[in-house]
Enzyme design. Structure first.
Site, PDB file in Angstrom:
ATOM      1  N   CYS A 190       0.255  42.304  32.843  1.00 52.02           N
ATOM      2  CA  CYS A 190      -1.151  41.730  32.679  1.00 52.02           C
ATOM      3  C   CYS A 190      -2.219  43.056  32.444  1.00 52.02           C
ATOM      4  O   CYS A 190      -3.044  43.019  31.852  1.00 52.02           O
ATOM      5  CB  CYS A 190      -1.356  40.878  33.594  1.00 52.02           C
ATOM      6  N   GLU A 207      -5.143  34.000  38.011  1.00 56.29           N
ATOM      7  CA  GLU A 207      -4.987  35.578  37.550  1.00 56.29           C
ATOM      8  C   GLU A 207      -4.693  35.509  36.202  1.00 56.29           C
ATOM      9  O   GLU A 207      -3.469  34.979  35.667  1.00 56.29           O
ATOM     10  CB  GLU A 207      -3.868  36.402  38.485  1.00 56.29           C
ATOM     11  N   GLU A 239      -4.859  40.356  23.786  1.00 59.03           N
ATOM     12  CA  GLU A 239      -3.897  40.469  24.608  1.00 59.03           C
ATOM     13  C   GLU A 239      -2.592  40.282  23.521  1.00 59.03           C
ATOM     14  O   GLU A 239      -2.193  39.008  23.173  1.00 59.03           O
ATOM     15  CB  GLU A 239      -3.735  39.556  25.678  1.00 59.03           C
ATOM     16  N   LYS A 275       6.269  26.306  40.647  1.00 66.73           N
ATOM     17  CA  LYS A 275       6.874  26.205  39.365  1.00 66.73           C
ATOM     18  C   LYS A 275       7.193  27.611  38.781  1.00 66.73           C
ATOM     19  O   LYS A 275       6.298  28.034  38.466  1.00 66.73           O
ATOM     20  CB  LYS A 275       5.921  25.452  38.337  1.00 66.73           C
TER      21      LYS A 275
HETATM   22  P1  NAD Z   1       1.567  31.179  30.378  1.00 65.25           P
HETATM   23  O1  NAD Z   1       0.040  30.804  30.457  1.00 65.25           O
HETATM   24  O2  NAD Z   1       2.096  30.870  28.990  1.00 65.25           O
HETATM   25  O3  NAD Z   1       2.387  30.390  31.403  1.00 65.25           O
HETATM   26  C1  NAD Z   1       2.389  30.751  32.646  1.00 65.25           C
HETATM   27  C2  NAD Z   1       2.948  29.434  33.285  1.00 65.25           C
HETATM   28  O4  NAD Z   1       2.023  28.403  33.184  1.00 65.25           O
HETATM   29  C3  NAD Z   1       4.049  29.291  32.933  1.00 65.25           C
HETATM   30  O5  NAD Z   1       4.909  28.599  34.206  1.00 65.25           O
HETATM   31  C4  NAD Z   1       4.202  27.874  31.960  1.00 65.25           C
HETATM   32  O6  NAD Z   1       4.994  26.941  32.239  1.00 65.25           O
HETATM   33  C5  NAD Z   1       2.807  27.209  32.878  1.00 65.25           C
HETATM   34  N1  NAD Z   1       2.142  26.552  31.935  1.00 65.25           N
HETATM   35  C6  NAD Z   1       1.839  26.626  30.441  1.00 65.25           C
HETATM   36  N2  NAD Z   1       0.951  25.496  30.225  1.00 65.25           N
HETATM   37  C7  NAD Z   1       0.661  24.835  31.247  1.00 65.25           C
HETATM   38  C8  NAD Z   1      -0.261  23.733  31.299  1.00 65.25           C
HETATM   39  N3  NAD Z   1      -0.865  23.405  30.296  1.00 65.25           N
HETATM   40  N4  NAD Z   1      -0.723  23.192  32.667  1.00 65.25           N
HETATM   41  C9  NAD Z   1      -0.007  24.099  33.725  1.00 65.25           C
HETATM   42  N5  NAD Z   1       0.979  25.102  33.562  1.00 65.25           N
HETATM   43  C10 NAD Z   1       1.213  25.631  32.352  1.00 65.25           C
HETATM   44  O7  NAD Z   1       1.736  32.657  30.537  1.00 65.25           O
HETATM   45  P2  NAD Z   1       3.174  33.665  30.097  1.00 65.25           P
HETATM   46  O8  NAD Z   1       3.382  33.670  28.867  1.00 65.25           O
HETATM   47  O9  NAD Z   1       4.367  33.030  31.085  1.00 65.25           O
HETATM   48  O10 NAD Z   1       2.569  34.748  30.942  1.00 65.25           O
HETATM   49  C11 NAD Z   1       2.005  35.853  30.117  1.00 65.25           C
HETATM   50  C12 NAD Z   1       0.507  35.840  30.574  1.00 65.25           C
HETATM   51  O11 NAD Z   1       0.387  35.929  32.035  1.00 65.25           O
HETATM   52  C13 NAD Z   1      -0.395  36.916  30.015  1.00 65.25           C
HETATM   53  O12 NAD Z   1      -1.329  36.476  29.564  1.00 65.25           O
HETATM   54  C14 NAD Z   1      -0.602  37.928  31.290  1.00 65.25           C
HETATM   55  O13 NAD Z   1      -1.615  38.664  31.192  1.00 65.25           O
HETATM   56  C15 NAD Z   1      -0.595  36.988  32.407  1.00 65.25           C
HETATM   57  N6  NAD Z   1      -0.067  37.404  33.697  1.00 65.25           N
HETATM   58  C16 NAD Z   1      -1.460  37.875  34.555  1.00 65.25           C
HETATM   59  C17 NAD Z   1      -1.141  38.600  35.635  1.00 65.25           C
HETATM   60  C18 NAD Z   1      -2.364  38.806  36.608  1.00 65.25           C
HETATM   61  O14 NAD Z   1      -2.024  39.019  37.737  1.00 65.25           O
HETATM   62  N7  NAD Z   1      -3.681  38.637  36.144  1.00 65.25           N
HETATM   63  C19 NAD Z   1       0.109  38.750  36.169  1.00 65.25           C
HETATM   64  C20 NAD Z   1       1.096  38.462  35.041  1.00 65.25           C
HETATM   65  C21 NAD Z   1       0.929  37.974  33.974  1.00 65.25           C
END
Ligand code: NAD
Length: 490
Positions: free
Chosen positions: A283, A249, A384, A174
Site C-alpha cells: 500500500c 487502512e 493505484e 476474515k
Molecule cells: P480489497 O479491498 O479488494 O479487499 C480487502 C478485503 O476486503 C478482502 O478480505 C475482501 O474480501 C474484503 N472485501 C471486499 N469487498 C468487501 C465488501 N463489500 N465488504 C466487506 N469486505 C469486503 O483489497 P485487496 O485487493 O485485497 O488489497 C489491496 C488493497 O489493500 C490496496 O488498495 C492496498 O493499498 C490496500 N492496502 C492498504 C494497507 C494500509 O495499511 N493502508 C495495507 C495493505 C493493503
C-alpha cells in the site's frame, strides 16, 4: 493439498453451505488448498459466539497479566513455526521467502509489543468543580470485525488481532479469499494458547457476502478494515446501520521525492526498493518517483539499468528478488494499466510486459516496469496500480515538488531524498501523508503509528494509537461528599 477450515466458537468447521474455494499458487497456477467457503449464516454464528464470549465470558475481565500471557504464547508459537509459516506465505501469496520470513518475525514481534502494552498504566484523573473526582478509564469496545487484504496475509492480520485482543475485545476475522493459508495456521496457534472459546473467530469467504455481513451486522461494534479505498467506502456505508466505530487502512499512490543533491546511488537503490519490493503490491509503495529535472536522465538510466537486472521468479527459489503478482485478476489489472499508460502517451523506460517462458508461463509475472514522460493528470499517475509499475515525474524546485507530491486523492506515505537537512524537514512537513521517510523507504515499526491522510484511511494501526482504536473512553464522575444535588426545592 491443504484442507482449510473456519474457526467458530472454538471449533473447526466447514461452511454451512458446504462451499469450497480453490487456493492458487501464483508462481505456477497450481491449486495448493481447498478452503471452506463461508456465507452469511457462518458470519452470524461467529458473531453470536463472539458476543457470548464478550458479554458473558471471562475474557474482558481477565487481569492484565493473564491476557498478556495469551499474546506472549502466540508470539512464541509463531517464532517456533517461523520457517513453516514463511514457506506457506510464499506458496499462497507468491512473495520471496526472504520477505515472508520478515513478515513472520514481525508478526511475532507485534504480539509481543501489544502484550507489553497491556499492563502499562492507562487512564487519567481530572480536577473538576462541585466536589467531584472525574476520571477516565479505557474499556474494550466489544465485538470487533477485522477484514484484511492479501498482500501481507499474516502480518496485516496480526496488526489487527494483537491490539484487538490486547484491549480485551472478542473478534470476528476474515482473511482475503485469495490468501487464507497462514490465517488458518494463526488460528491453530491462537487455539493452542488456550483462548476461551468464542473470543477469536475466523470466517473465510468472499468480500461481498462474508465481509459485507461483518460490516452490516448489528452484533459487531467496531470494524477494522485494510484494503482498497473503494471497498473502504462500501464498508463505511454498510457499517453505518449501528454506527460502528471504524478504522480504515486504504490505498496509496505515494511520492518518492529525489533532489539533485541526494546521495545518488542510495536514492536509486531506495527508489527500486520502494516500488519493486513485494512486486509493488504494498500500500505504501513509492509508485510515483519525483526527480529533480537536472538529474532526471542520469537517474532514470541508472534506475532502469538496475531494474532490468532484478531476478524475477518463484518466491520459493532463494535466488528470487521479486515474485509474481497474487492472481490472474491482479495480473490482468496491471497489464491493463500498462496499456492505459501507453495510450495516454507516457513512454516505457523499462519492462512493460508479462514475463513468459518455461518458468513463467503458468504464473503471474510482470517485468519491473517504469514510465517516463508522464503528465500529472494521467490515470497511471493518479490511480493505484498495485503492481511493479513506477511512474517518473519531474520538478524544478521545492514548491513544484510539494505540489506534485500532494496532487492525488491519496495520502498514505511519502519520502524525500536530499543531503540538505533543513530542506528535508520543510518538504516532509508539507507532504500530506501519514507515513513518511527521509533518505530511506518502507521501514515499518510496531512502536510507531501507521496512518493514512485523505482517502488513504481513517484511524491508525500499530503503536499505542493502534491499541486506542480498539478501546472505548469512559468518563466517571465520583461525588465526593455523597450529598444530594439540591436542584429541586420540593
Ligand atoms: P480489497 O479491498 O479488494 O479487499 C480487502 C478485503 O476486503 C478482502 O478480505 C475482501 O474480501 C474484503 N472485501 C471486499 N469487498 C468487501 C465488501 N463489500 N465488504 C466487506 N469486505 C469486503 O483489497 P485487496 O485487493 O485485497 O488489497 C489491496 C488493497 O489493500 C490496496 O488498495 C492496498 O493499498 C490496500 N492496502 C492498504 C494497507 C494500509 O495499511 N493502508 C495495507 C495493505 C493493503
Amino acid at each position: 493439498m491443504l484442507e482449510l477450515s473456519m474457526y467458530i466458537d472454538g471449533e473447526w468447521r466447514q461452511g454451512s453451505g458446504n462451499g469450497k474455494r480453490e487456493i492458487i499458487n501464483p508462481a505456477n497456477g497450481e491449486v495448493i488448498a481447498q478452503a471452506a467457503e463461508g456465507n452469511v449464516s457462518d458470519v452470524r454464528a461467529a458473531v453470536q459466539a463472539a458476543r457470548e464470549a464478550f458479554d458473558r465470558g471471562p475474557w474482558p475481565g481477565l487481569s492484565a497479566e493473564e491476557r498478556a500471557g495469551y499474546l506472549l504464547k502466540a508470539a512464541a508459537k509463531i517464532d517456533e513455526r517461523h520457517d513453516e509459516l514463511a514457506a506457506l506465505e510464499t506458496l499462497d501469496n507468491g512473495k520471496p521467502l526472504r520477505e515472508a520470513g520478515y513478515d513472520v518475525s514481525d508478526a511475532a514481534a507485534c504480539f509481543r509489543y501489544y502484550a507489553g502494552l497491556i499492563p502499562a498504566p492507562h487512564g487519567e484523573t481530572y480536577t473538576v468543580p462541585d466536589n467531584m473526582q472525574a476520571m477516565v478509564i479505557r474499556e474494550p469496545i466489544g465485538v470487533c470485525g477485522l477484514i484484511v487484504p492479501w498482500n501481507y496475509p499474516l502480518l496485516m492480520s496480526v496488526w489487527k488481532i494483537a491490539p484487538a485482543l490486547a484491549a480485551g475485545n472478542a473478534i470476528v476475522y476474515k482473511p482475503s479469499e485469495l490468501t487464507p493459508v497462514t490465517a488458518t495456521k494463526l488460528f491453530e496457534i491462537l487455539e493452542e494458547t488456550g483462548l476461551p472459546k468464542g473470543v477469536a473467530n475466523m470466517v473465510m469467504g468472499a468480500g461481498e457476502t462474508v465481509g459485507n455481513e461483518i460490516a452490516v451486522s448489528h452484533g459487531v461494534d467496531m470494524i477494522s478494515f485494510t484494503g482498497g479505498t473503494d471497498t473502504g467506502r462500501r464498508i463505511m456505508k454498510a457499517a453505518s446501520g449501528n454506527m460502528k466505530k471504524i478504522s480504515l487502512e486504504l490505498g496509496g499512490k505515494s511520492p518518492n521525492i529525489i533532489f539533485a543533491d541526494a546521495d545518488f546511488e542510495s536514492a536509486v537503490d531506495y527508489a527500486l526498493f520502494g516500488i519493486y519490493a513485494g512486486a509493488g503490491q504494498i500500500c505504501s509503495a513509492g509508485s510515483r518517483i519525483l526527480v529533480e529535472e537536472s538529474i532526471k536522465d542520469a537517474f532514470v538510466a541508472r534506475f532502469t539499468e538496475r531494474a532490468n537486472k532484478i531476478r524475477v521468479g518463484a518466491g520459493g527459489d532463494p535466488e528470487t528478488e521479486m515474485g509474481p503478482l497474487v492472481s490472474q485478476e491482479q495480473l490482468d489489472k496491471v497489464l491493463r494499466y500498462i496499456e492505459i499508460g501507453k495510450a495516454e502517451g507516457a513512454e516505457i523506460a523499462c519492462g512493460g510486459f508479462r514475463l513468459t517462458g518455461r518458468d513463467y508461463d503458468n504464473g503471474f509475472f510482470v517485468a519491473p516496469t517504469a514510465f517516463i514522460d508522464t503528465e500529472p493528470g494521467m490515470r497511471i499517475v493518479q490511480e493505484e496500480i498495485f503492481g511493479p509499475v513506477a511512474v517518473f515525474q519531474t520538478f524544478r524546485d521545492e514548491t513544484e515538488a510539494v505540489r506534485l507530491a500532494n496532487e492525488t486523492k491519496y495520502g498514505l506515505a511519502g519520502a524525500v531524498f536530499t543531503k540538505d537537512a533543513a530542506r528535508a524537514m520543510r518538504v516532509i512537513k508539507k507532504v500530506r501523508a501519514g507515513i513518511t521517510w527521509v533518505n530511506t523507504y518502507h521501514g515499518t515499526y510496531n512502536e510507531a503509528p501507521w496512518h493514512g491522510y485523505k482517502q488513504s484511511g481513517i484511524g491508525s494501526s500499530l503503536g499505542t494509537y493502534g491499541l486506542d482504536e480498539f478501546l472505548e473512553t469512559k468518563q466517571i464522575n465520583f461525588n465526593l461528599d455523597g450529598g444530594p444535588s439540591g436542584w429541586f426545592s420540593g
